[in-house]
Design an enzyme around this catalytic site. Structure first.
Site: not given
Ligand code: NAD
Length: 351
Positions: A80, A184, A186-188
């Site tokens: 990292k 949540g 978001g993207h995932v």
């Molecule tokens: P993102 O930022 O696109 O989505 C996160 C979502 O959670 C957002 O829509 C946000 O509004 C919501 N959120 C924030 N606080 C909240 C709460 N208190 N209650 C409910 N919802 C809330 O992130 P992502 O890319 O979708 O990733 C989600 C999680 O998965 C993160 O913890 C990230 O570290 C982990 N992750 C993501 C990836 C990836 O490929 N994007 C890979 C491994 C792990």
């Protein structure tokens, strides 16, 4: 500040402190373990309040990458990088080029990818000075679509596969009619909702943004619940897909589910929360195993591969989880502890 005495130091192979006087770059690159291959991990830019805070983060995160890569079946180790500074204020082309030169100076033992505060465009600038930057030339997509470099589709497909496997293991049923609470969107999380909807699951969702909730409600027939209510629902599965440390003694005591399986990183507030989940009869899919789709995606972008090979690799997340659950049952141990043991067996050199 001594690195070797640092509380997060865990036999890291190499810790490089990088300073470029001209651009003001201050960064730390940590290579935790390279027994399985060169270390791979994101480069994060963050306004750390002290050098020690940055060191703490890079030591902890690089170790986490070793475990994640080992469990994802990659021939990669864990590393990292952290750049100290506010990405909105001090990120310049010169600083990124200097960072690229430092990555290059490690001769390929550290391969850098995207993380918080950094974009694919930033990595491309680093790549002007290094051949060891990953995740900038996406070629493969889990659905065979045009790849755009965003690993979230792979992460959410891996989480879907893992969630389905965990439900089969714990509840001996498929996803039809299974009630899943997603925290949540978001993207995932939103993509996970789509997979689950298509598999016949019943969805309960929350997010801090009403627009995201509205999408899940209209597209996937989800039921909207409040931010707090998500822990108290009478459902089968809790899928944390927002932030970390959400599984604490307080929230675990409220959960009524039989399965926790979601994308968020560092879900357990403390390692001992894994045992609390076990004591409650909740099967926990270890976060770094189920959410490895992103790193698997980046890995496939840098080897000769195909859409199909990447998808097949993502599907192996299911088999890895079954291995963990079976051993956890045999040893009567928490799944997070067993996952760590299996990872250590994989990356520890046996001469
Ligand atoms: P993102 O930022 O696109 O989505 C996160 C979502 O959670 C957002 O829509 C946000 O509004 C919501 N959120 C924030 N606080 C909240 C709460 N208190 N209650 C409910 N919802 C809330 O992130 P992502 O890319 O979708 O990733 C989600 C999680 O998965 C993160 O913890 C990230 O570290 C982990 N992750 C993501 C990836 C990836 O490929 N994007 C890979 C491994 C792990």
């Amino acid at each position: 500040m001594s690195v070797f005495q640092h509380i997060e130091f865990d036999n890291h192979e190499h810790v490089a402190f990088c300073h470029d006087q001209e651009t003001g770059l201050k960064a730390i690159i940590a290579i935790h373990n390279t027994q399985l291959g060169a270390s791979l991990g994101g480069c994060r830019m963050w306004p750390y309040s002290s050098d020690d805070e940055a060191l703490n983060d890079v030591l902890r995160l690089s170790k986490g990458m070793t475990y994640k890569a080992a469990m994802a079946g990659l021939n990669q180790g864990g590393g990292k990088a952290v750049i100290i500074g506010d990405p909105r204020k001090v990120k310049t082309v010169g600083l990124l080029r200097a960072m690229g030169r430092f990555v290059e100076s490690l001769g390929g033992q550290y391969i850098s990818a995207e993380d918080s505060g950094m974009s694919v465009a930033d990595l491309k600038i680093m790549a002007e000075h290094s051949n060891h930057i990953a995740g900038i030339e996406a070629k493969y997509h889990v659905n065979g679509e045009q790849a755009d470099g965003n690993p979230a589709p792979s992460t959410s497909y891996g989480v879907f596969v893992g969630l389905k496997t965990t439900v089969e293991f714990a509840l001996k049923r498929d996803l039809r009619g299974v009630k899943v609470a997603i925290q949540g969107l978001g993207h995932v999380g939103l993509r996970l909702a789509e997979h689950l909807y298509k598999a016949g699951a019943e969805l309960y969702v929350t997010d801090i943004y009403p627009e995201s909730i509205d999408k899940a409600v209209s597209l996937y027939g989800a039921k909207a619940v409040s931010l707090e209510e998500i822990y108290d629902l009478d459902v089968d599965v809790f899928a944390p897909c927002a932030m970390g440390a959400i599984l604490s003694p307080e929230t675990i005591q409220r959960l009524k589910v039989k399965v926790v399986a979601g994308a968020a990183n560092n879900q357990l507030a403390k390692e001992s929360c894994g045992q609390l989940l076990k004591d409650k009869g909740i099967l926990y899919a270890p976060d770094y195993v189920i959410n490895a789709g992103g790193i698997i995606d980046i890995y496939h972008q840098k080897i000769p591969s195909s859409h199909e090979a990447m998808r097949a690799h993502l599907e192996r997340i299911g088999a890895t989880l079954v291995e963990i659950y079976q051993r956890a049952n045999e040893l009567d141990q928490a799944t997070n502890i067993v996952a760590n043991q299996i990872a250590e067996e994989r990356f520890t050199k046996k001469d």
